[in-house]
Design a protein around this motif. Structure first.
Motif, PDB file in Angstrom:
ATOM      1  N   LEU A   1      88.748 -63.830  26.098  1.00  0.00           N
ATOM      2  CA  LEU A   1      89.610 -63.361  25.012  1.00  0.00           C
ATOM      3  C   LEU A   1      90.991 -63.996  25.069  1.00  0.00           C
ATOM      4  CD1 LEU A   1      88.831 -59.533  24.798  1.00  0.00           C
ATOM      5  CD2 LEU A   1      88.061 -61.348  23.276  1.00  0.00           C
ATOM      6  N   SER A   2      91.492 -64.379  23.899  1.00  0.00           N
ATOM      7  CA  SER A   2      92.860 -64.880  23.798  1.00  0.00           C
ATOM      8  C   SER A   2      93.829 -63.703  23.839  1.00  0.00           C
ATOM      9  CB  SER A   2      93.030 -65.626  22.480  1.00  0.00           C
ATOM     10  OG  SER A   2      92.975 -64.714  21.386  1.00  0.00           O
TER      11      SER A   2
ATOM     12  N   ALA B   1      97.272 -54.024  24.268  1.00  0.00           N
ATOM     13  CA  ALA B   1      96.271 -55.050  24.029  1.00  0.00           C
ATOM     14  C   ALA B   1      94.883 -54.441  24.164  1.00  0.00           C
ATOM     15  CB  ALA B   1      96.447 -56.190  25.043  1.00  0.00           C
TER      16      ALA B   1
ATOM     17  N   PRO C   1      96.566 -61.152  22.356  1.00  0.00           N
ATOM     18  CA  PRO C   1      96.787 -60.683  20.979  1.00  0.00           C
ATOM     19  C   PRO C   1      97.891 -61.486  20.302  1.00  0.00           C
ATOM     20  CG  PRO C   1      96.682 -58.841  22.517  1.00  0.00           C
ATOM     21  CD  PRO C   1      96.762 -60.081  23.344  1.00  0.00           C
TER      22      PRO C   1
ATOM     23  N   ALA D   1      92.646 -53.995  16.462  1.00  0.00           N
ATOM     24  CA  ALA D   1      93.538 -54.734  17.354  1.00  0.00           C
ATOM     25  C   ALA D   1      94.914 -54.109  17.462  1.00  0.00           C
ATOM     26  CB  ALA D   1      93.670 -56.185  16.880  1.00  0.00           C
TER      27      ALA D   1
ATOM     28  N   THR E   1      92.688 -60.740  18.353  1.00  0.00           N
ATOM     29  CA  THR E   1      92.318 -61.249  19.669  1.00  0.00           C
ATOM     30  C   THR E   1      90.950 -61.876  19.489  1.00  0.00           C
ATOM     31  OG1 THR E   1      93.559 -59.580  20.891  1.00  0.00           O
ATOM     32  CG2 THR E   1      91.784 -60.672  22.057  1.00  0.00           C
TER      33      THR E   1
END
Length: 355
Positions: free
Chosen positions: A149-150, A89, A152, A284, A137
């Motif tokens: 941040l969310s 991530a 991934p 990402a 993300t």
């Protein structure tokens, strides 16, 4: 070779040498030496017919996630890159590297354009769909709050290529759900579809764009000003050059593009003031590349990421360039990686052939 003097001649020379003063050894001061050297090099350049300016050699780098496809979406019937679900991530902090110059970015974009122009063309019919799979993300912290941040996740989109105004633009599969992309209709009003254009860039519309970079940039500025999307941008954050840069970035993410349009688009982007090179950029999926970036008024820097060797477009990232109420300098805001592009015949259809 002169013979060695002897007899009276030799004696006469020795007497003269004895009477003359010893010469003082001198050299030019360092500053004058460099001055004369620069003058000499300038004269040499003039004599060789205005030699071309020396340019810094850039390491190879370019576009999409598929080798021979070199652009935001020039591919064969299907085009894919290995989905690195196991990739680490992204860190909440972007690598802190010094930005390159506008000249660096212009040279890089020119090389990217050359690769894009040589790509094979795959026309997309009006009854087909452009399919793009990516890993992302994103910031779930809101526009003005601290960046959050969310995790991934994988995103899949199907975009209709119908030529006329449409109400059903496409479909998104994200977070284990399907989300239709539809045009909202206010109560009591007749539905008005979105035509092909900057807000719905079909393959046919992209192919109709001018290929002269200056004319194309003017067209993009006009289209961006008219675009419905930028109306949500706060007035204090509006900047015409940044708006155009952001819209070009959107065209790179989830489209399939004709080679001639792609080449012109990159050359037009090189003419946007404030565009520079990001020497190090990671998408990402953990793929390291080189970026073309611009910073907005909120101290957010957005970079398009390209593979160093093939110059294929990989993805995009945004991060803070200084400490703000949203986070520390280097904090990632968004990062993505294009994993696959294809042309399919129906919604929810996924390509079965990997190129």
């Amino acid at each position: 070779m002169n013979p060695t003097p002897s007899g009276p001649e030799r004696a006469e020379r020795e007497e003269l040498a004895r009477l003359l003063p010893v010469p003082v050894e001198r050299d030019l001061p360092p500053g004058r030496h460099l001055h004369h050297k620069d003058t000499l090099m300038h004269l040499i350049d003039q004599d060789t017919g205005r030699a071309a300016p020396r340019q810094r050699l850039l390491r190879p780098a370019v576009l999409l996630p598929a080798a021979a496809m070199a652009l935001t979406g020039i591919l064969v019937t299907t085009l894919a890159v290995t989905d690195r679900d196991s990739a680490q991530a992204p860190s909440a902090t972007a690598p802190r590297t010094e930005a390159g110059t506008s000249r660096d970015a212009a040279v890089l974009l020119d090389r990217i354009a050359s690769v894009a122009a040589r790509s094979d063309e795959l026309p997309v019919a009006g009854d087909q769909f452009v399919y793009v799979k990516s890993k992302q993300t994103q910031n779930d912290g809101g526009l003005g709050g601290p960046v959050k941040l969310s995790p991934p996740h994988v995103r899949k989109v199907w975009m209709t290529q119908k030529p006329g105004p449409v109400l059903d633009v496409g479909l998104i599969h994200e977070n284990a759900q399907y989300w239709p992309i539809e045009v909202g209709v206010p109560d009591g009003e007749s539905p008005v579809g979105i035509p092909a254009g900057l807000d719905r860039p079909t393959y046919a519309w992209l192919a109709s764009l001018p290929t002269d970079p200056d004319v194309l940039l003017d067209r993009l500025r006009t289209e961006t000003t008219r675009s419905q999307d930028i109306s949500n941008t706060p007035p204090e954050d509006r900047n015409a050059d940044q708006d155009v840069f952001d819209r070009v970035g959107e065209l790179l993410r989830e489209t399939v593009m004709p080679p001639k349009t792609a080449a012109a688009l990159y050359k037009a982007a090189a003419r946007i003031p404030g565009v520079t090179e990001d020497p190090e950029a990671v998408d990402a999926a953990g793929r390291r590349g080189i970026g073309v970036a611009r910073e907005n008024t909120r101290h957010e820097r957005t970079a398009w990421i390209f593979d160093r060797n093939t110059l294929v477009y990989l993805g995009e990232r945004s991060y803070l360039t200084r400490d703000t109420e949203r986070g520390r300098k280097g904090t990632l805001i968004h990062v993505s990686a294009v994993l696959e592009r294809a042309v399919v015949d129906a919604l929810r259809e996924e390509p079965t052939t990997t190129a």
